[in-house]
Design a protein around this motif. Structure first.
Motif, PDB file in Angstrom:
ATOM      1  N   UNK A 184       0.810  -1.099  -0.016  1.00  0.00           N
ATOM      2  CA  UNK A 184       0.048   0.060  -0.049  1.00  0.00           C
ATOM      3  C   UNK A 184       1.002   1.221   0.093  1.00  0.00           C
ATOM      4  N   UNK A 185       1.869   1.202   0.740  1.00  0.00           N
ATOM      5  CA  UNK A 185       2.863   2.539   0.714  1.00  0.00           C
ATOM      6  C   UNK A 185       3.393   2.544  -0.692  1.00  0.00           C
ATOM      7  N   UNK A 186       3.963   1.320  -1.390  1.00  0.00           N
ATOM      8  CA  UNK A 186       4.312   1.725  -2.789  1.00  0.00           C
ATOM      9  C   UNK A 186       3.381   2.336  -3.595  1.00  0.00           C
ATOM     10  N   UNK A 187       1.982   1.800  -3.379  1.00  0.00           N
ATOM     11  CA  UNK A 187       1.031   2.125  -4.375  1.00  0.00           C
ATOM     12  C   UNK A 187       0.730   3.582  -4.114  1.00  0.00           C
ATOM     13  N   UNK A 188       0.610   4.221  -3.185  1.00  0.00           N
ATOM     14  CA  UNK A 188       0.110   5.546  -2.732  1.00  0.00           C
ATOM     15  C   UNK A 188       1.305   6.517  -2.912  1.00  0.00           C
ATOM     16  N   UNK A 189       2.607   5.935  -2.865  1.00  0.00           N
ATOM     17  CA  UNK A 189       3.656   6.866  -3.164  1.00  0.00           C
ATOM     18  C   UNK A 189       3.934   6.954  -4.464  1.00  0.00           C
ATOM     19  N   UNK A 190       3.644   6.001  -5.272  1.00  0.00           N
ATOM     20  CA  UNK A 190       3.745   6.390  -6.781  1.00  0.00           C
ATOM     21  C   UNK A 190       2.395   6.539  -7.585  1.00  0.00           C
ATOM     22  N   UNK A 191       1.290   6.525  -6.643  1.00  0.00           N
ATOM     23  CA  UNK A 191       0.182   6.656  -7.169  1.00  0.00           C
ATOM     24  C   UNK A 191      -0.191   5.827  -8.429  1.00  0.00           C
ATOM     25  N   UNK A 192      -0.095   4.678  -8.125  1.00  0.00           N
ATOM     26  CA  UNK A 192      -0.256   3.565  -9.414  1.00  0.00           C
ATOM     27  C   UNK A 192      -1.105   2.325  -8.992  1.00  0.00           C
ATOM     28  N   UNK A 193      -1.224   1.574  -9.783  1.00  0.00           N
ATOM     29  CA  UNK A 193      -1.878   0.320  -9.555  1.00  0.00           C
ATOM     30  C   UNK A 193      -0.844  -0.763 -10.262  1.00  0.00           C
ATOM     31  N   UNK A 280       0.329   0.356 -14.503  1.00  0.00           N
ATOM     32  CA  UNK A 280      -0.588   1.395 -15.059  1.00  0.00           C
ATOM     33  C   UNK A 280      -0.730   2.585 -14.016  1.00  0.00           C
ATOM     34  N   UNK A 281      -0.609   3.602 -14.431  1.00  0.00           N
ATOM     35  CA  UNK A 281      -0.724   5.033 -13.732  1.00  0.00           C
ATOM     36  C   UNK A 281      -2.161   5.438 -13.458  1.00  0.00           C
ATOM     37  N   UNK A 282      -2.362   5.811 -12.215  1.00  0.00           N
ATOM     38  CA  UNK A 282      -3.700   6.372 -12.027  1.00  0.00           C
ATOM     39  C   UNK A 282      -3.935   7.682 -12.181  1.00  0.00           C
TER      40      UNK A 282
END
Length: 283
Positions: A184-193, A280-282
């Motif tokens: 989750x930290x990686x996901x929200x840091x990069x704003x990616x799925x 894939x970027x959000x």
């Protein structure tokens, strides 16, 4: 081998050459038998060697109070899991899984199913084990006509994960939560799925499993070459900033300080994961 105790028609105990009691299972193995009779080796289907006396007593008690069809189902689930994962489990999983199935069936009969709060994490992080859980509830439906909920597939998967990692249930749940939080930290840091089918994702999760296992068992690796740490920090600065967040979270939540070597490996994995073409970027 001579019979020490008869638990039922299909289960007996013996005392081995080291003076340790073992549980022997086989269809009709105790039929018309008494204490001291020889066991027909061709009827032996499984020998359980439980190291501690406490585990042995619990196991015998469980077999006495559990319907043999549940015992057989548990055995077949374990055999399927071992074949699927290409891994041999310790006998203690049989005790834990049989006990769980017995309890789960009692709950279902009373209309009291239990919610698995970690089902989403299990499905995501432990896909093979979860697939074994799904196979298991379908197998139980076929054998007993009982339609267990998906939550039970998750619980069965947890028992398989415990056996795979060689951990207790609380440690397995802690490991699973930590992995999910890091993702989750990686996901929200990069704003990616992240594409969870990507090889980089599976490599990252595998690394996190072993890292988390070491962390909770307090087996910290010695710090490596700091020069490599500085090179990785400079070359992959964005990934390093992400891992700094992971480091701070772990320090605050678990009072565990990442070594420079652990930081390096995490940075490299995050870099591979976030640079994968399937991300894939959000934004």
């Amino acid at each position: 081998m001579k019979i020490e105790k008869i638990l039922n028609n299909n289960v007996v105990t013996i005392i081995d050459e080291d003076g340790i009691e073992q549980v022997i299972m086989g269809k009709g193995i105790a039929f018309k038998k008494v204490f001291g009779d020889k066991i027909e080796e061709k009827k032996i289907e499984k020998i359980f060697k439980l190291d501690s006396k406490n585990a042995s007593e619990r196991f015998k008690s469980l077999l006495n109070e559990t319907p043999m069809e549940y015992v057989e189902i548990s055995r077949n689930i374990i055999k399927y899991a071992e074949k699927t994962l290409e891994k041999k489990f310790e006998d203690v999983i049989f005790l834990a899984l049989t006990d769980h199935l017995n309890f789960a069936m009692k709950r279902m009969k009373k209309g009291l199913p239990i919610k698995n709060e970690m089902l989403w994490e299990i499905k995501r992080i432990y896909r093979k084990e979860y697939s074994i859980g799904i196979w298991s509830i379908n197998y139980i439906k076929y054998k007993l006509g009982v339609d267990l909920p998906e939550d039970e597939a998750g619980f069965i998967a947890l028992h398989i994960i415990n056996a795979t990692l060689g951990e207790s249930m609380p440690n397995t749940m802690n490991i699973t939560k930590l992995i999910q939080d890091i993702l989750s930290i990686v996901k929200y840091h990069y704003k990616i799925d992240v594409d969870e089918e990507a090889l980089s994702f599976h490599r990252f999760v595998t690394h996190l499993k072993f890292f988390a296992q070491r962390m909770f068992s307090k087996k910290q690796e010695l710090s490596g070459d700091d020069s490599l740490y500085e090179v990785v920090k400079d070359k992959y600065n964005e990934s390093y900033l992400c891992v700094k967040k992971i480091r701070d979270y772990i320090k605050i939540t678990y009072d565990y300080e990442l070594t420079s070597e652990e930081m390096v490996y995490l940075v490299l994995h995050v870099q591979r994961l976030t640079k994968d073409k399937s991300v894939a970027s959000n934004t």
